[in-house]
Design an enzyme around this catalytic site. Structure first.
Site, mmCIF file in Angstrom:
data_model
loop_
_atom_site.group_PDB
_atom_site.id
_atom_site.type_symbol
_atom_site.label_atom_id
_atom_site.label_comp_id
_atom_site.label_asym_id
_atom_site.label_seq_id
_atom_site.Cartn_x
_atom_site.Cartn_y
_atom_site.Cartn_z
ATOM 1 N N ASN A 1 -6.607 -7.668 -0.860
ATOM 2 C CA ASN A 1 -7.522 -6.869 -1.671
ATOM 3 C C ASN A 1 -8.511 -7.742 -2.351
ATOM 4 O O ASN A 1 -8.512 -8.763 -2.815
ATOM 5 C CB ASN A 1 -6.528 -6.154 -2.850
ATOM 6 C CG ASN A 1 -5.779 -6.932 -3.421
ATOM 7 O OD1 ASN A 1 -5.264 -8.140 -3.175
ATOM 8 N ND2 ASN A 1 -5.556 -6.454 -4.829
ATOM 9 N N CYS B 1 -8.647 -2.213 -0.416
ATOM 10 C CA CYS B 1 -7.218 -2.406 -0.288
ATOM 11 C C CYS B 1 -7.067 -3.692 0.928
ATOM 12 O O CYS B 1 -7.933 -3.794 1.734
ATOM 13 C CB CYS B 1 -6.128 -1.395 0.354
ATOM 14 S SG CYS B 1 -6.390 -0.341 -1.136
ATOM 15 N N GLU C 1 -11.365 -6.859 -5.297
ATOM 16 C CA GLU C 1 -11.800 -5.883 -6.053
ATOM 17 C C GLU C 1 -13.293 -6.364 -6.616
ATOM 18 O O GLU C 1 -13.819 -7.245 -6.179
ATOM 19 C CB GLU C 1 -11.084 -6.073 -7.461
ATOM 20 C CG GLU C 1 -9.367 -5.896 -7.047
ATOM 21 C CD GLU C 1 -8.505 -5.805 -8.192
ATOM 22 O OE1 GLU C 1 -8.828 -6.593 -9.302
ATOM 23 O OE2 GLU C 1 -7.512 -5.034 -7.900
ATOM 24 N N CYS D 1 -5.607 4.161 3.257
ATOM 25 C CA CYS D 1 -5.214 3.131 4.022
ATOM 26 C C CYS D 1 -4.122 3.901 5.290
ATOM 27 O O CYS D 1 -4.541 3.522 6.353
ATOM 28 C CB CYS D 1 -4.439 2.044 3.476
ATOM 29 S SG CYS D 1 -5.495 0.994 2.265
ATOM 30 N N CYS E 1 -1.853 2.831 0.307
ATOM 31 C CA CYS E 1 -2.110 4.065 -0.471
ATOM 32 C C CYS E 1 -2.595 5.268 0.714
ATOM 33 O O CYS E 1 -2.706 4.701 1.841
ATOM 34 C CB CYS E 1 -3.554 3.630 -1.386
ATOM 35 S SG CYS E 1 -4.966 3.345 -0.340
ATOM 36 N N GLU F 1 -4.937 -3.634 3.361
ATOM 37 C CA GLU F 1 -4.458 -3.114 4.347
ATOM 38 C C GLU F 1 -5.827 -2.599 5.265
ATOM 39 O O GLU F 1 -5.814 -2.875 6.320
ATOM 40 C CB GLU F 1 -3.915 -1.701 4.269
ATOM 41 C CG GLU F 1 -2.289 -2.009 3.623
ATOM 42 C CD GLU F 1 -2.426 -1.782 2.287
ATOM 43 O OE1 GLU F 1 -3.470 -2.360 1.625
ATOM 44 O OE2 GLU F 1 -1.427 -1.158 1.783
HETATM 45 N N1 THU Z 1 -4.005 -2.253 -3.291
HETATM 46 C C1 THU Z 1 -3.717 -2.796 -2.057
HETATM 47 O O1 THU Z 1 -4.457 -3.711 -1.711
HETATM 48 N N2 THU Z 1 -3.036 -2.195 -1.135
HETATM 49 C C2 THU Z 1 -1.933 -1.039 -1.362
HETATM 50 O O2 THU Z 1 -1.289 -0.474 -0.585
HETATM 51 C C3 THU Z 1 -2.190 -0.637 -2.954
HETATM 52 C C4 THU Z 1 -3.300 -1.100 -3.885
HETATM 53 C C5 THU Z 1 -4.818 -2.924 -4.281
HETATM 54 C C6 THU Z 1 -5.977 -2.235 -4.606
HETATM 55 C C7 THU Z 1 -6.126 -2.918 -6.036
HETATM 56 O O3 THU Z 1 -7.184 -4.028 -5.768
HETATM 57 C C8 THU Z 1 -4.773 -3.342 -6.673
HETATM 58 O O4 THU Z 1 -3.864 -3.279 -5.383
HETATM 59 C C9 THU Z 1 -4.183 -2.414 -7.553
HETATM 60 O O5 THU Z 1 -4.275 -0.969 -7.297
#
Ligand code: THU
Length: 134
Positions: free
Chosen positions: A46, A57, A48, A92, A89, A59
């Site tokens: 991930n 994300c 940000e 994804c 999520c 994935e």
């Molecule tokens: N996130 C993912 O990378 N994958 C998931 O399946 C759920 C959430 C990340 C997004 C964000 O950077 C952090 O986790 C918190 O939500």
């Protein structure tokens, strides 16, 4: 190597990818690894942003990397988070469904174990223009 061993290995790739997570805002590191039909593996983490909504994300980074490298058929996606039990999520799930309706989703659970679930059970009736009537 049997399926269980292959998925354990895929999850190890995802765990390694989580080390590269850029998540200074949520502090929630996620790693993902995509197993393609030709058995190539592509990873993602991930990423940000100060403008929170631009965050991506693990994935989707992994799936897009697979596609960018010529792999459009997905056999499995592994997701690693420190806490465990993180499944993709909704966004994804839809992105994974674009490239396979039967992919296995592998995710670590508390402790050192993991579970496998089909993408179709996480997102039944995904949006797909190919199945829409003319
Ligand atoms: N996130 C993912 O990378 N994958 C998931 O399946 C759920 C959430 C990340 C997004 C964000 O950077 C952090 O986790 C918190 O939500």
């Amino acid at each position: 190597m049997n399926k269980k061993q292959a998925y354990k290995q895929l999850l190890d790739f995802a765990k390694q990818a989580a080390e590269n997570s850029y998540s200074p805002y949520s502090k929630f590191k996620v790693g993902a690894a995509v197993l393609c039909e030709d058995n190539k593996v592509f990873c993602g983490t991930n990423v940000e942003n100060a403008s929170y909504g631009l965050s991506m994300c693990a994935e989707r980074v992994a799936v897009f990397t697979a596609v960018a490298n010529g792999c459009k058929k997905i056999k499995a996606v592994a997701i690693y988070s420190k806490k465990g039990d993180a499944t993709p999520c909704g966004a994804c799930r839809q992105v994974i469904s674009e490239f396979s309706k039967t992919a296995d989703i592998v995710y670590n659970t508390k402790g050192d174990s993991f579970k496998t679930v089909k993408i179709s059970s996480l997102l039944p009736k995904s949006f797909d223009v190919k199945t829409l009537k003319k």
